[in-house]
Design a protein around this motif. Structure first.
Motif, PDB file in Angstrom:
ATOM      1  N   THR A   1      21.666  32.641 -15.634  1.00  0.00           N
ATOM      2  CA  THR A   1      21.449  32.977 -18.123  1.00  0.00           C
ATOM      3  C   THR A   1      20.588  31.653 -18.000  1.00  0.00           C
ATOM      4  N   VAL A   2      20.293  32.312 -19.241  1.00  0.00           N
ATOM      5  CA  VAL A   2      18.709  30.983 -19.447  1.00  0.00           C
ATOM      6  C   VAL A   2      19.806  30.089 -20.501  1.00  0.00           C
TER       7      VAL A   2
ATOM      8  N   ARG B   1      19.141  25.820 -27.100  1.00  0.00           N
ATOM      9  CA  ARG B   1      19.746  25.012 -26.108  1.00  0.00           C
ATOM     10  C   ARG B   1      18.762  24.395 -25.383  1.00  0.00           C
TER      11      ARG B   1
ATOM     12  N   LEU C   1      29.755  21.399 -24.951  1.00  0.00           N
ATOM     13  CA  LEU C   1      29.832  23.273 -24.192  1.00  0.00           C
ATOM     14  C   LEU C   1      30.933  23.638 -24.303  1.00  0.00           C
TER      15      LEU C   1
ATOM     16  N   GLN D   1      29.042  30.955 -28.974  1.00  0.00           N
ATOM     17  CA  GLN D   1      28.449  32.219 -28.705  1.00  0.00           C
ATOM     18  C   GLN D   1      29.263  33.017 -28.559  1.00  0.00           C
TER      19      GLN D   1
ATOM     20  N   LEU E   1      18.142  43.653 -17.156  1.00  0.00           N
ATOM     21  CA  LEU E   1      17.090  42.784 -16.859  1.00  0.00           C
ATOM     22  C   LEU E   1      16.804  42.630 -15.360  1.00  0.00           C
TER      23      LEU E   1
ATOM     24  N   SER F   1      22.907  43.020 -17.531  1.00  0.00           N
ATOM     25  CA  SER F   1      23.098  41.956 -18.377  1.00  0.00           C
ATOM     26  C   SER F   1      24.482  41.517 -18.200  1.00  0.00           C
ATOM     27  N   ARG F   2      24.323  40.182 -18.195  1.00  0.00           N
ATOM     28  CA  ARG F   2      26.368  39.326 -18.390  1.00  0.00           C
ATOM     29  C   ARG F   2      26.772  39.480 -19.413  1.00  0.00           C
ATOM     30  N   ARG F   3      25.601  38.375 -20.466  1.00  0.00           N
ATOM     31  CA  ARG F   3      26.548  37.116 -21.830  1.00  0.00           C
ATOM     32  C   ARG F   3      25.125  37.536 -22.780  1.00  0.00           C
TER      33      ARG F   3
ATOM     34  N   PHE G   1      22.644  39.922 -23.403  1.00  0.00           N
ATOM     35  CA  PHE G   1      22.363  40.527 -24.098  1.00  0.00           C
ATOM     36  C   PHE G   1      22.662  42.092 -23.423  1.00  0.00           C
TER      37      PHE G   1
ATOM     38  N   GLU H   1      22.130  25.749 -16.734  1.00  0.00           N
ATOM     39  CA  GLU H   1      23.298  25.134 -17.963  1.00  0.00           C
ATOM     40  C   GLU H   1      22.698  23.612 -19.299  1.00  0.00           C
ATOM     41  N   SER H   2      22.114  24.295 -20.947  1.00  0.00           N
ATOM     42  CA  SER H   2      21.400  23.422 -21.657  1.00  0.00           C
ATOM     43  C   SER H   2      22.027  22.121 -21.499  1.00  0.00           C
TER      44      SER H   2
ATOM     45  N   LYS I   1      16.031  39.963 -12.813  1.00  0.00           N
ATOM     46  CA  LYS I   1      15.979  39.032 -12.651  1.00  0.00           C
ATOM     47  C   LYS I   1      15.591  38.533 -10.794  1.00  0.00           C
TER      48      LYS I   1
HETATM   49  N1  LIG Z   1      26.125  27.495 -22.077  1.00  0.00           N
HETATM   50  C1  LIG Z   1      24.519  27.875 -21.097  1.00  0.00           C
HETATM   51  C2  LIG Z   1      24.391  29.183 -21.699  1.00  0.00           C
HETATM   52  C3  LIG Z   1      23.363  30.223 -21.264  1.00  0.00           C
HETATM   53  C4  LIG Z   1      23.953  31.335 -21.206  1.00  0.00           C
HETATM   54  O1  LIG Z   1      24.834  32.114 -21.531  1.00  0.00           O
HETATM   55  N2  LIG Z   1      23.088  33.381 -21.766  1.00  0.00           N
HETATM   56  C5  LIG Z   1      22.951  34.136 -21.671  1.00  0.00           C
HETATM   57  C6  LIG Z   1      22.223  34.361 -22.968  1.00  0.00           C
HETATM   58  S1  LIG Z   1      22.486  33.565 -24.579  1.00  0.00           S
HETATM   59  C7  LIG Z   1      21.931  35.036 -20.803  1.00  0.00           C
HETATM   60  O2  LIG Z   1      21.156  33.942 -20.203  1.00  0.00           O
HETATM   61  N3  LIG Z   1      22.447  35.882 -20.271  1.00  0.00           N
HETATM   62  C8  LIG Z   1      22.106  36.833 -19.286  1.00  0.00           C
HETATM   63  C9  LIG Z   1      22.445  37.629 -19.728  1.00  0.00           C
HETATM   64  O3  LIG Z   1      22.934  38.225 -20.398  1.00  0.00           O
HETATM   65  O4  LIG Z   1      22.517  38.047 -18.424  1.00  0.00           O
HETATM   66  C10 LIG Z   1      23.911  26.918 -21.855  1.00  0.00           C
HETATM   67  O5  LIG Z   1      23.852  25.972 -22.355  1.00  0.00           O
HETATM   68  O6  LIG Z   1      22.620  27.219 -20.962  1.00  0.00           O
END
Ligand SMILES: N[C@@H](CCC(=O)N[C@@H](CS)C(=O)NCC(=O)O)C(=O)O
Length: 261
Positions: free
Chosen positions: A90-91, A16, A142, A149, A76, A68-70, A72, A105-106, A78
């Motif tokens: 997110t990253v 991304r 996306l 994902q 974290l 963490s949300r997604r 991880f 968003e990438s 932040k």
């Molecule tokens: N669609 C988003 C996906 C970004 C995303 O979901 N990043 C996840 C890691 S894959 C994240 O940063 N999670 C942070 C968390 O778990 O708090 C993009 O393309 O930037």
């Protein structure tokens, strides 16, 4: 070397992030990238001025500590400023060069790079209609990549529901790309655009499923893209052609080597 036009914080390597880096290379722009391997991102302060935390700062009482949300599983760190800039936390996390604006968003970080570059190169299309069509592809990509994902994160606990959702999303997306490439050399017209960059990065990331077949074996499932070259020849040829472009090769070359074996 010129000054960076954007900063990006992320786990690395990350396809991304490569979206923005490919565009930046094509436009001869610099992006400052900070980050670490995924398992180390809990050792970082997620912030415009991202930095490694001291050991004594890594505790649940730190005001920056967040669940963490997604993607991880660790706590974290932040900052509030990070969350203000990046509402979904997110990253990859992009920041304007002065650090004042978060770009999340990438695909939007990718758009930002194109907007900062030479419009004459046409990466974001040549007119409003083309730019909007590129946006359409970026949105579709996306949607596909969000499904991918979820699927890739579920590899060790795959359910029929999850698998079938992904199979359907893959078929829907690939059929659309295949259909487009019957008429065009690139996704939008005869020039490379942001749509091709985002397609190459996100489709490549999904194809990592091929390296994870052993994790689907216990539930007797076959990776979804197995043999998909036959059903979607133009789509795979497009990815291969893009991957041989020097700038794409720099980021995707080793990553995609397994596809062409
Ligand atoms: N669609 C988003 C996906 C970004 C995303 O979901 N990043 C996840 C890691 S894959 C994240 O940063 N999670 C942070 C968390 O778990 O708090 C993009 O393309 O930037």
């Amino acid at each position: 070397m010129s000054e960076p036009v954007l900063k990006v914080f992320s786990y690395l390597p990350n396809p991304r992030v490569w979206k923005a880096l490919i565009a930046a290379d094509l436009l001869n722009l610099q992006i400052e990238v900070a980050g670490d391997k995924p398992s180390n991102l809990d050792k970082w302060l997620w912030d415009h001025e991202a930095r490694l935390l001291e050991d004594h700062e890594r505790h649940s009482g730190n005001p920056a500590a967040r669940e963490s949300r997604r993607g991880f599983s660790q706590t974290l760190f932040k900052t509030d400023a990070f969350m203000l800039a990046h509402p979904f936390g997110t990253v990859p996390a992009g920041f304007s060069e002065d650090g004042n604006v978060g770009i999340f968003e990438s695909n939007s970080i990718l758009r930002a790079v194109a907007r900062l570059g030479d419009q004459g190169i046409g990466l974001y299309g040549r007119n409003v209609s083309e730019a909007s069509r590129i946006d359409g592809f970026l949105d579709s990509i996306l949607v596909f990549s969000r499904e991918a994902q979820e699927y890739l994160l579920a590899m060790d606990k795959m359910t029929t529901y999850q698998y079938e959702r992904m199979a359907e999303a893959f078929e829907f997306f690939s059929a659309g790309i295949e259909q487009t490439l019957q008429h065009n050399r690139f996704l939008v017209g005869d020039e490379m655009t942001l749509a091709d960059i985002a397609f190459a990065c996100d489709f490549s990331q999904f194809l990592r499923e091929r390296l994870m077949q052993n994790r689907l074996d216990p539930v007797d499932l076959h990776c979804i893209s197995h043999d998909a070259e036959t059903a979607y020849p133009r789509t795979f040829a497009h990815l291969q052609n893009l991957s041989t472009h020097a700038v794409f090769e720099k980021y995707l070359g080793d990553y995609n080597a397994h596809i062409w074996l």
